[in-house]
Write a protein that holds these residues in place. Structure first.
Motif, PDB file in Angstrom:
ATOM      1  N   ILE A 117       0.857  -1.184   0.000  1.00  0.00           N
ATOM      2  CA  ILE A 117       0.000   0.000   0.000  1.00  0.00           C
ATOM      3  C   ILE A 117       0.894   1.235   0.000  1.00  0.00           C
ATOM      4  N   ASP A 118       0.803   2.016  -1.050  1.00  0.00           N
ATOM      5  CA  ASP A 118       1.635   3.212  -1.166  1.00  0.00           C
ATOM      6  C   ASP A 118       1.056   4.378  -0.365  1.00  0.00           C
ATOM      7  N   HIS A 119       1.946   5.172   0.220  1.00  0.00           N
ATOM      8  CA  HIS A 119       1.585   6.430   0.880  1.00  0.00           C
ATOM      9  C   HIS A 119       0.500   6.257   1.945  1.00  0.00           C
ATOM     10  N   CYS A 120       0.516   5.098   2.609  1.00  0.00           N
ATOM     11  CA  CYS A 120      -0.455   4.832   3.690  1.00  0.00           C
ATOM     12  C   CYS A 120      -1.903   4.976   3.209  1.00  0.00           C
ATOM     13  N   ALA A 121      -2.120   4.777   1.903  1.00  0.00           N
ATOM     14  CA  ALA A 121      -3.442   4.933   1.283  1.00  0.00           C
ATOM     15  C   ALA A 121      -3.924   6.380   1.320  1.00  0.00           C
ATOM     16  N   LYS A 122      -2.993   7.321   1.418  1.00  0.00           N
ATOM     17  CA  LYS A 122      -3.288   8.754   1.344  1.00  0.00           C
ATOM     18  C   LYS A 122      -4.419   9.199   2.269  1.00  0.00           C
ATOM     19  N   PRO A 123      -4.245   9.038   3.574  1.00  0.00           N
ATOM     20  CA  PRO A 123      -5.283   9.484   4.516  1.00  0.00           C
ATOM     21  C   PRO A 123      -5.500  10.994   4.411  1.00  0.00           C
TER      22      PRO A 123
END
Length: 225
Positions: free
Chosen positions: A113-119
């Motif tokens: 999962i890249d970029h922590c799933a962009k929270p």
């Protein structure tokens, strides 16, 4: 590690050329057209280079949130598993459950999962335990074939970052996945929209130095401005 930025196989070949020229590049995560009739042969060709490590379709830019679950892609995932290649999930929070489904369908597929799933940190409430992102991250982390890239957090924090919240987000990632399934990512050059490479690196370094008194909110704030 070099990671794709353009949805072209040509860029992937260019990145592999750079990796061949520069020993400090340890691998390339590229792009292939999942919908192409030649996708399996393209994967086989690229995988002949040991520096080719995986693929990243740009799911965050595709209108159909469930696009990646198409039955037509099952042969692609089987080929990724066969070639021992990873699948990088460039996603937003609404995709986490979808990738959870994918992880369960293909338990031998290594998913990052890249970029922590962009929270969307600007919408978070620091003291709320009900935020969907926290719940979904904890749920998907149960799949042992799913890993998470600790990156992109500053980029999603807005103009006035809440550094206590950033620390809570990083804590949640580490506790959910454990150290062996978390990797650091620079998010460069996108990180320059909010801070820069050095500041993001220092924030994470200080975060992991748990006993360092500099881990205060005010110090983290100065590091990123």
């Amino acid at each position: 590690m070099l990671v794709q930025a353009a949805a072209t196989v040509e860029e992937t070949r260019y990145l592999l050329d750079l990796a061949n020229q520069h020993p400090f590049v340890k691998g390339v995560v590229g792009w292939v057209d999942f919908e192409s009739e030649d996708v399996l042969s393209t994967l086989t060709e690229l995988a002949q280079n040991p520096l080719f490590k995986g693929v990243r379709p740009m799911i965050q830019e595709i209108k159909d949130d469930k696009w990646i679950l198409s039955p037509n892609f099952e042969v692609v995932f089987d080929k990724l598993i066969e070639l021992d290649l990873t699948f990088d999930a460039l996603i937003k929070p609404q995709h986490i459950k979808i990738i959870d489904t994918l992880a369960k369908r293909f338990p031998d597929l290594k998913i990052v999962i890249d970029h922590c799933a962009k929270p969307e940190l600007t919408r978070f409430k620091t003291n709320s335990n009900a935020n969907q992102w926290f719940f979904d991250i904890a749920s998907i982390s149960i799949n042992k074939n799913v890993y998470c890239k600790l990156s992109g957090v500053l980029t999603e924090a807005g103009e006035s970052p809440d550094f206590l919240l950033i620390r809570n987000v990083m804590d949640h990632i580490l506790k959910s996945f454990g150290a062996r399934r978390v990797m650091w990512g620079s998010d460069w050059p996108v990180v320059n929209l909010a801070s820069d490479y050095d500041n993001w690196f220092n924030v994470v370094k200080i975060f992991f130095r748990r006993d360092d008194p500099k881990l205060s909110t005010s110090y983290l704030g100065r590091q990123c401005h």
